[in-house]
Design a protein around this motif. Structure first.
Motif, short mmCIF file in Angstrom:
data_model
loop_
_atom_site.label_atom_id
_atom_site.label_comp_id
_atom_site.label_asym_id
_atom_site.label_seq_id
_atom_site.Cartn_x
_atom_site.Cartn_y
_atom_site.Cartn_z
N GLU A 30 0.82 -1.38 0.01
CA GLU A 30 0.03 0.05 -0.01
C GLU A 30 0.88 1.36 -0.13
O GLU A 30 1.93 1.25 0.41
N ARG A 32 1.90 4.40 1.60
CA ARG A 32 1.76 5.16 2.74
C ARG A 32 1.98 6.71 2.60
O ARG A 32 1.28 7.45 3.31
N ARG A 33 2.78 6.87 1.91
CA ARG A 33 2.77 8.72 1.54
C ARG A 33 3.16 8.89 -0.01
O ARG A 33 4.05 7.94 -0.59
N GLU A 45 6.38 6.27 -0.50
CA GLU A 45 6.68 5.49 0.44
C GLU A 45 5.56 4.35 0.34
O GLU A 45 4.40 4.59 0.44
N SER A 54 8.64 0.45 6.33
CA SER A 54 8.34 0.84 4.82
C SER A 54 9.45 0.90 3.88
O SER A 54 10.63 1.13 4.46
#
Length: 124
Positions: A30, A32-33, A45, A54
């Motif tokens: 997924e 994250r950022r 990220e 991560s």
């Protein structure tokens, strides 16, 4: 001093968008950022869902050319199922091998960074 965990590992890539698609669409990570961080740079990220550590997909470290990282280990509870799913998603992943510590298969990301998918032995 108290160091709690490894938070982020920088992974050198050529194209953050292509790498983001690989990690999310093929490996199931997924985002994250994903933020701009200056001219022609962005902070991307990614991580497996629920993971503490991560990866940030970097393009700005001259001493870390894309494809220069080898041996990042990704853990799975069921290597047979994970290997099958990754193959179905188009990943060129090696055959599952056995070692005293468990079973594993290796693959590379689009830039040639090397990964090990492992299922650790229950005896450890």
């Amino acid at each position: 001093m108290s160091i709690n965990r490894i938070a982020i590992v920088s992974l050198p890539v050529t194209d953050p968008e292509r790498s983001r698609a690989f990690f999310c669409d093929v490996l199931g990570f997924e985002v994250r950022r994903d933020n701009p961080m200056g001219p022609n740079q962005r902070w991307v990220e990614v991580a497996p869902p629920g993971a503490n550590t991560s990866l940030t997909l970097v393009t700005w470290f001259e001493t870390m050319p894309p494809g220069s990282v080898t041996g990042l280990v990704l853990d799975t509870a069921d290597i047979e199922d994970s290997h099958r799913q990754l193959t179905e998603r188009g990943l060129d992943i090696g055959a599952i091998e056995s070692a005293p510590w468990g079973r594993f298969a290796t693959f590379k990301d689009p830039d040639g960074n090397g990964f090990v998918l492992q299922e650790a032995s229950q005896d450890l």
